[in-house]
Design an enzyme around this catalytic site. Structure first.
Site, PDB file in Angstrom:
ATOM      1  N   GLY A  67     -87.076  45.066 -54.471  1.00 42.29           N
ATOM      2  CA  GLY A  67     -86.741  45.975 -53.383  1.00 42.29           C
ATOM      3  C   GLY A  67     -87.965  46.283 -52.528  1.00 42.29           C
ATOM      4  N   CYS A  68     -87.715  46.702 -51.308  1.00 41.33           N
ATOM      5  CA  CYS A  68     -88.816  46.929 -50.360  1.00 41.33           C
ATOM      6  C   CYS A  68     -89.676  48.113 -50.803  1.00 41.33           C
ATOM      7  CB  CYS A  68     -88.277  47.112 -48.950  1.00 41.33           C
ATOM      8  SG  CYS A  68     -86.960  48.333 -48.776  1.00 41.33           S
ATOM      9  N   TYR A  69     -89.030  49.249 -51.067  1.00 37.15           N
ATOM     10  CA  TYR A  69     -89.790  50.412 -51.546  1.00 37.15           C
ATOM     11  C   TYR A  69     -90.484  50.084 -52.865  1.00 37.15           C
ATOM     12  CZ  TYR A  69     -87.603  53.975 -48.439  1.00 37.15           C
ATOM     13  OH  TYR A  69     -87.191  54.759 -47.389  1.00 37.15           O
TER      14      TYR A  69
END
Lengths: 313, 313, 313, 313
Positions: free
Chosen positions: A123-125
């Site tokens: 995931g990006c976060y």
């Protein structure tokens, strides 16, 4: 020549991936599906793209060396089931830290891509948070706080008044407090890296810009030299740059690239560590890292096709 | 005490009007309707507002001294038919320059509000354009160009991907070129002011901000002193300010107020006139001007309830 | 291998040019000067750049095949005088339409670059305006209006409160009305293309974003088929794309590329023509076009080094 | 009628205060100084303001009931020394938690304003942070983290390229990590409220918007009911609103008002508490709170002159 297909190519991450792949002469793109835009030119959504979106079914019927899933989690689960023999890189959070896949956070988890059938792209976060803490995972108390803000493309295409410019412009707010899906992903990765079970408090915030994540991670040092650990862990790692000043870890220096900027500050009196981490949520946070994983899966240098990208200066 | 009702109070213009009316101690608000938010607190949409939205039918059944229609044109037509005895101020373009209503562009058309039953409140772009040209209407050749940019609240609430921040941020584009509904409104007003039949070329553009219109009007002087005409026409007119420099006619100096800033430049060699005009599309361009019209309709000073508003500095 | 030097490489256009040149394997960059940043790493100003800025004098003493001047006009004049034997591409407005230089607006003026010693690279606004009108220059009445808005990088680096985010954010205003330096450049180019002497009314506006120009040109057709003239004039021209809808000519579809998007609308009843023109002020409006001119000067395809740039989607 | 003077009235906080004071009929403004703009109309900087800025010396020579210092800390120190008999409200951080002044964070410190000669008005970040933690100060472990982002007006007027829109737009970064001047102010206030000595880790970030602070405070509960403590502490307190959802604590719902929005989330399993706090840095974070303090100093209701402000919706 490696042949690839993309499911969900009309979302923001899918389009970014399609653009990256179309720049490469060693890749043949066999299909790019879009439920919504099937039959329309890709250039309608992103100038410069070649070809047309096709339907889901055409994707299912077209064999290729690797398939990217830029689809929502449920769709990704269905596609993994429907394509039992395909090599797959899934950008959704459907398979992260399950027993079918390997977790492709780079450069922290690099050993198994070459032979993996299913790679769960992070995931990006989670990418921003884990890269901020990975070098310290064994040196800190297992309770960390991550406060991170993301541009709106992280939320995908939204036909909703809540995501309209009239509602979001000049605004900032936290959402899914104590409740975001990336929280266990971060905890799992830190556990895998250190053997410690972490309590992760993660607060995502929505920024009134399109792209970019700035994450700040807070931890407390148990022992060791945090700055040295950072330098050694990331020595000569592609796409990672350690900055001397926190002020240099800023969105405008990463958006448009696959880079991650990091800065570590340590309060020697208290052991408090504060790490800044910045990346482009659509590149290192999604399509760029997916391409890194593809490169490793096929024995190519990790940086292939990801150098010479330009910051949006 | 004047009693009022608002249909369509949950749109951007309706909310602005509701806020303005709630600040006044001489106004009793009998109802504020919203199809979508009926039963919900107004404060959910705009902090500080009192009361709840009610249904359309409650509005129809509640008599009051004046009714504001902040509804789409078709709804406004239906409400005018359904409320034959009500005094109505319609913010939509359903009735502008028809034979049932008077046109309430202020201060250009001020004589009849006191006895009008139906006042057509002007469009936001039209207000900016007409105020830029009204003093010159008889002095210029009857062919004008208006190039105007507006913040996104001018388009109303939109649950559409096209209006999402991810799509509109950092962007600018023209729309409805040679085809915008305000074009005949501008031509009609200039004709009413001068007797000349005007060819109006109007290009609206969407700005990636919330509020404010900057319009630039281009005309050619036939005769007379354009600067003097401007000063005389707007001498001592509330809400109108003539600026010495074009650079002072800017959105940040009007947004949040009912003011209009104007600047006129004349090329004496060619007779070319270039007028800048700035206003807040939700105040002077909608709710503020509607309140001016209400004030005139009830014999009050035009500025009542509209002074001391603060620019969003 | 072509050797190049850049004077004024730390400004926004200079940095963009430096980045473009550093991507090419057929170019050797001999120097990049900056009065202010001499001795500092170029990467301090733009991540990913190689090398260090050097002083003006080092530039003067280093021969190379072509010198780019990304300097203010007075500095450009001095450098042209100080480097009598160098081939020079000047990005400033010091030499446009003088008798020493050729004017490098592409694709309108392409014949002489191969042998020119001094190429005057066009202004950013002028490029947008001239490309909007070039196909029509002989078909329209010689009186045109151009209303154009630019991001703030067009104004260069500014250590001024007036250009601070606190002052410019959410704002829009016209400046230098009837008085901008690009006005005669536009008139000269239209004269050169058509033989007609044009009256040009040009209004520049400052947008609260970093990059991009949207220009709208207004003209009146004397005779001919404007749409057909557009299609023929730009048939197969690199970097030029004619769009079907005005709404497609938007900043987000050009920023980050060397492309120009154009749309023409014609009111057949009145002959009024409205053209939309969008480009990136730092690429097609400055560094990109300068590289096109360099390519032509050395007999290379005009597009070398300018394809595969990515819109800042 | 209370007479007031303002030193430093041309800064962003000073202008905001001047506007607030000019709306009141019970206040006589004797002077508003500005070193830089002395002699110029206040309306040049903020439309709608009356009067002219005067010089520092005129301020020194003009007695009034209360003097506001919207000056940098060193200037504030000099003015306090130069005006030994004046009642002063200092908006700078020159006197916070010294032995000459009382600390005016409202509603936490309200008892002494009536008789204070020198009131230290709190910092903007400190206000957001302390209001987030005050109800919990005795219930939590004395180690807290505050991650806060502010619009650029918090940095004051800046004639610096670093603060230009071209540099800051679409960006986000942390600054003064482990080193910001508000850190001891927060620690001192929490100590005063609880008797505990706090370790405060504070990370300020610069947002690419003009106004507003969103602060997130992280603490760990030792004992007690955090939600109940919040409700009781702020029961019926003017300007404080507790929200049900974190998503409602957002900048657009406070900017333009003196309100503070708060949300508390508690992880009952771990005792982790996460508080969101939003306010307008120029109102509750500066000029609005200064006026609250003035009201208390003169025995007026704290809300006088601060109600009916409008969010910049």
């Amino acid at each position: 020549m490696t042949s690839v297909g993309i499911f969900g190519a009309s979302g923001y991450a899918g389009l970014e991936l399609l653009w990256l792949l179309q720049q490469r002469s060693d890749i043949e793109i066999r299909f790019a599906t879009s439920d919504r835009f099937a039959g329309r030119a890709c250039a309608d959504l992103h100038p410069g793209l070649l070809g047309c979106f096709v339907s889901h079914n055409i994707g299912l019927d077209t064999p290729c060396d690797v398939v990217f899933l830029a689809t929502p989690p449920d769709a990704s689960k269905g596609l993994v089931a429907a394509l039992p023999s395909a090599r797959i890189i899934d950008l959704s959070n459907a398979h992260r830290f399950d027993d079918k896949s390997i977790y492709g956070l780079l450069p922290c988890f690099t050993s198994e891509q070459r032979h993996a059938q299913l790679i769960a792209n992070p995931g990006c976060y989670a990418t921003a948070a884990i890269l901020a803490l990975a070098p310290l995972a064994s040196l800190i108390e297992p309770s960390v706080i991550i406060d991170a803000a993301s541009g709106t493309t992280g939320a995908g295409r939204r036909a909703s008044e809540d995501y309209s410019l009239s509602e979001l412009h000049d605004d900032l707010f936290a959402y899914k407090v104590l409740n975001h899906a990336h929280t266990p992903e971060i905890a799992n990765a830190l556990h895998a890296l250190s053997g410690q079970h972490f309590e992760v408090t993660f607060t995502p915030k929505l920024l009134p810009i399109r792209r970019g994540i700035l994450a700040t991670a807070y931890a407390r040092l148990k022992n060791g030299d945090a700055r040295k650990a950072f330098k050694e862990y990331y020595a000569d790692q592609a796409f990672i740059r350690l900055e001397e000043k926190a002020e240099q870890v800023r969105l405008r220096r990463v958006v448009g690239t696959n880079d991650v900027l990091l800065h570590i500050a340590v309060d020697d009196a208290t052991g408090r560590v504060v790490v800044q981490s910045a990346l482009d949520n659509l590149l290192k946070g999604a399509a760029g890292q997916a391409m890194e994983n593809m490169n490793l899966a096929f024995g190519l240098p990790r940086t292939t096709g990801l150098q010479g990208l330009k910051v949006q200066s």
